[in-house]
Design an enzyme around this catalytic site. Structure first.
Site, PDB file in Angstrom:
ATOM      1  N   THR A  14       0.820  -1.219   0.000  1.00 16.72           N
ATOM      2  CA  THR A  14       0.000   0.000   0.000  1.00 16.72           C
ATOM      3  C   THR A  14       0.852   1.267   0.000  1.00 16.72           C
ATOM      4  OG1 THR A  14      -0.024  -0.188   2.405  1.00 16.72           O
ATOM      5  CG2 THR A  14      -1.940  -1.064   1.230  1.00 16.72           C
ATOM      6  N   VAL A  17       6.291   2.990  -2.748  1.00 17.08           N
ATOM      7  CA  VAL A  17       7.118   2.086  -3.562  1.00 17.08           C
ATOM      8  C   VAL A  17       6.359   0.794  -3.861  1.00 17.08           C
ATOM      9  CG1 VAL A  17       9.248   0.722  -3.605  1.00 17.08           C
ATOM     10  CG2 VAL A  17       9.281   3.063  -2.737  1.00 17.08           C
ATOM     11  N   SER A  43      -4.269  -1.884   6.869  1.00 12.98           N
ATOM     12  CA  SER A  43      -4.728  -1.944   5.473  1.00 12.98           C
ATOM     13  C   SER A  43      -5.366  -3.276   5.111  1.00 12.98           C
ATOM     14  CB  SER A  43      -3.545  -1.730   4.520  1.00 12.98           C
ATOM     15  OG  SER A  43      -2.787  -0.649   4.905  1.00 12.98           O
ATOM     16  N   CYS A 131      18.081   4.804  -3.407  1.00 13.73           N
ATOM     17  CA  CYS A 131      17.644   5.414  -4.668  1.00 13.73           C
ATOM     18  C   CYS A 131      18.719   6.307  -5.306  1.00 13.73           C
ATOM     19  CB  CYS A 131      16.362   6.210  -4.444  1.00 13.73           C
ATOM     20  SG  CYS A 131      16.383   7.183  -2.942  1.00 13.73           S
ATOM     21  N   GLN A 158      16.662  15.637  -3.833  1.00  9.09           N
ATOM     22  CA  GLN A 158      15.819  14.443  -3.775  1.00  9.09           C
ATOM     23  C   GLN A 158      14.345  14.762  -3.525  1.00  9.09           C
ATOM     24  OE1 GLN A 158      19.493  12.101  -1.629  1.00  9.09           O
ATOM     25  NE2 GLN A 158      17.500  11.120  -1.471  1.00  9.09           N
ATOM     26  N   HIS A 244      14.623  12.217  -8.554  1.00  2.77           N
ATOM     27  CA  HIS A 244      15.813  12.729  -7.866  1.00  2.77           C
ATOM     28  C   HIS A 244      16.795  13.267  -8.915  1.00  2.77           C
ATOM     29  CE1 HIS A 244      14.367  11.010  -4.270  1.00  2.77           C
ATOM     30  NE2 HIS A 244      15.281  10.091  -4.020  1.00  2.77           N
ATOM     31  N   ASN A 317      12.821   8.279  -8.808  1.00  2.00           N
ATOM     32  CA  ASN A 317      13.300   7.588  -7.600  1.00  2.00           C
ATOM     33  C   ASN A 317      12.413   6.430  -7.190  1.00  2.00           C
ATOM     34  OD1 ASN A 317      11.654  10.074  -7.089  1.00  2.00           O
ATOM     35  ND2 ASN A 317      11.498   9.161  -5.063  1.00  2.00           N
TER      36      ASN A 317
HETATM   37  P1  A2P Z   1       0.187   0.303   5.733  1.00  2.00           P
HETATM   38  O1  A2P Z   1      -0.339   1.109   4.573  1.00  2.00           O
HETATM   39  O2  A2P Z   1      -0.773  -0.789   6.133  1.00  2.00           O
HETATM   40  O3  A2P Z   1       0.672   1.127   6.878  1.00  2.00           O
HETATM   41  P2  A2P Z   1       5.458   4.261   2.659  1.00  2.00           P
HETATM   42  O4  A2P Z   1       6.928   4.017   2.457  1.00  2.00           O
HETATM   43  O5  A2P Z   1       4.807   4.880   1.457  1.00  2.00           O
HETATM   44  O6  A2P Z   1       5.191   5.015   3.926  1.00  2.00           O
HETATM   45  O7  A2P Z   1       4.787   2.807   2.831  1.00  2.00           O
HETATM   46  C1  A2P Z   1       5.159   1.911   3.846  1.00  2.00           C
HETATM   47  C2  A2P Z   1       4.536   0.546   3.563  1.00  2.00           C
HETATM   48  O8  A2P Z   1       4.944  -0.327   4.633  1.00  2.00           O
HETATM   49  C3  A2P Z   1       3.019   0.535   3.569  1.00  2.00           C
HETATM   50  O9  A2P Z   1       2.540  -0.410   2.659  1.00  2.00           O
HETATM   51  C4  A2P Z   1       2.713   0.111   4.999  1.00  2.00           C
HETATM   52  O10 A2P Z   1       1.473  -0.520   5.153  1.00  2.00           O
HETATM   53  C5  A2P Z   1       3.802  -0.913   5.213  1.00  2.00           C
HETATM   54  N1  A2P Z   1       3.979  -1.171   6.639  1.00  2.00           N
HETATM   55  C6  A2P Z   1       4.264  -0.268   7.605  1.00  2.00           C
HETATM   56  N2  A2P Z   1       4.306  -0.887   8.821  1.00  2.00           N
HETATM   57  C7  A2P Z   1       4.032  -2.190   8.597  1.00  2.00           C
HETATM   58  C8  A2P Z   1       3.898  -3.344   9.436  1.00  2.00           C
HETATM   59  N3  A2P Z   1       4.064  -3.254  10.757  1.00  2.00           N
HETATM   60  N4  A2P Z   1       3.605  -4.535   8.843  1.00  2.00           N
HETATM   61  C9  A2P Z   1       3.437  -4.612   7.521  1.00  2.00           C
HETATM   62  N5  A2P Z   1       3.534  -3.563   6.676  1.00  2.00           N
HETATM   63  C10 A2P Z   1       3.833  -2.367   7.201  1.00  2.00           C
END
Ligand code: A2P
Length: 341
Positions: A14, A17, A43, A131, A158, A244, A317
């Site tokens: 979600t 990246v 999510s 990156c 960046q 970047h 990036n």
């Molecule tokens: P979630 O959307 O459920 O928080 P970004 O780099 O754009 O901030 O995204 C970070 C990604 O890492 C998101 O998909 C986020 O999911 C996921 N994430 C963050 N914490 C956890 C966790 N404890 N377990 C699994 N996925 C995680």
């Protein structure tokens, strides 16, 4: 195993990246039989469009990997530290976009245009570089082969998307707040990012460099397989959403003229030379966003030293700097039959 049956998980699906990874798997028709989207409990149950259908996001857990062959991680360093070894132990090969494993001597750090052969010695975890390092080394490698690089001085510009989805939203909302005569609210960054530049990416270390700057130093040497390359970096966050940019000064042992550098780089894999100052043609993040290539221009000889070049390098990036490089690594693993450990 037949490539068509590959079961692939995207961890952090979600995020900024992770969503790009899904887009690229789809765009490049990666040979996956099953793709699963994993993220936090926040999510779980969300639907993400994929290949004309929907993927339902599942909560990441220790048992997420037993029926996966390949997992692409982009959920932050602590998640990678915790879950990548669990995945690897269950026979699922991990390509990790965080910084958690990059400098581990047991873990290859790979840019497919530069050091694909390092994938041969993986033990279940492969690291995707930072990156800023990726887009720099695709340009530096052919110059290193031609004239042996002695020293690099790099300054980066960046985009906020490198910090993640919340940072993209912070720049958007600060711009809106400022046009509405409101005080911009900074939560992700320590200072206002709208209409500003922050010479501060990741944390400050004891030597007063940031960790982002030291990542560029250490990762470049590991990827290029040359511990003698000297590099010094200043990394700066700028109010750009995607793409970047880097100003790179290179000193080589053997002289490379600007014309020779243009010739070498126009043949380099994954690189496009955009260098026609008379026509005002040079790389810019607004054009690199959404593209797969790394763009280089403003190629000039450094007149202050005998064998020096100045370059301006720009790439998306989220794509070459993160999701695309990760998927390219996965493609090489599949091509070379390296998915099964
Ligand atoms: P979630 O959307 O459920 O928080 P970004 O780099 O754009 O901030 O995204 C970070 C990604 O890492 C998101 O998909 C986020 O999911 C996921 N994430 C963050 N914490 C956890 C966790 N404890 N377990 C699994 N996925 C995680």
């Amino acid at each position: 195993m037949h490539a068509k049956q590959l079961r692939v998980g995207v961890v952090g699906a979600t995020g900024a990246v992770g969503r790009e990874m899904l887009k690229i798997l789809e765009q490049r028709t990666f040979p996956a039989g099953i793709v699963r989207a994993l993220a936090s409990s926040r999510s779980a149950g969300r639907e993400i469009p994929f290949m004309g259908g929907q993927l339902t996001v599942e909560e990441l857990g220790e048992d997420s990997f037993h029926d996966l062959d390949l997992a692409l991680f982009s959920a932050g360093g602590s998640i990678s530290e915790q879950y990548a070894p669990i995945a690897a132990r269950s026979g699922c090969v991990v390509v990790d976009n965080s910084s958690a494993w990059r400098m581990d001597p047991e873990v290859p750090l790979v840019v497919p245009e530069v050091n694909p052969d390092d994938l041969a010695w993986h033990k279940g975890i492969i690291a995707n570089p930072n990156c800023s390092t990726i887009q720099m080394v695709v340009v530096l490698k052919p110059l290193h082969d031609a004239g042996k690089i002695k020293r690099v001085v790099v300054s980066t510009y960046q985009a906020v998307s490198g910090t993640g989805q919340k940072a993209i939203e912070e720049l958007e909302s600060q711009v809106r707040q400022m046009f509405n005569m409101q005080e911009p609210e900074a939560k992700v960054y320590p200072h206002q990012i709208a209409f500003n530049c922050l010479p501060h990416i990741d944390v400050f270390l004891d030597n007063d460099y940031t960790r982002e700057e030291m990542k560029m130093v250490l990762e470049t040497r590991k990827i290029m397989g040359d511990a003698d390359i000297r590099l010094t970096a200043t990394t700066v966050r700028v109010p750009v959403f995607y793409g970047h940019s880097e100003s790179v000064n290179v000193e080589t042992e053997k002289k490379i003229s600007a014309a020779e550098a243009r010739g070498i780089l126009s043949q380099a894999p994954g690189v496009q030379v955009l260098d026609n100052p008379g026509e005002k043609i040079y790389p810019m993040p607004i054009h690199a966003a959404g593209e797969d290539l790394t763009f280089v221009g403003r190629i000039r000889e450094d007149e202050s030293i005998a064998n020096g070049l100045n370059l301006w390098i720009v790439a998306d990036n989220l794509r070459k700097g993160a999701a695309l490089n990760t998927v390219q690594i996965a493609e090489v693993l599949v091509d070379r039959d390296l998915v099964r450990v």
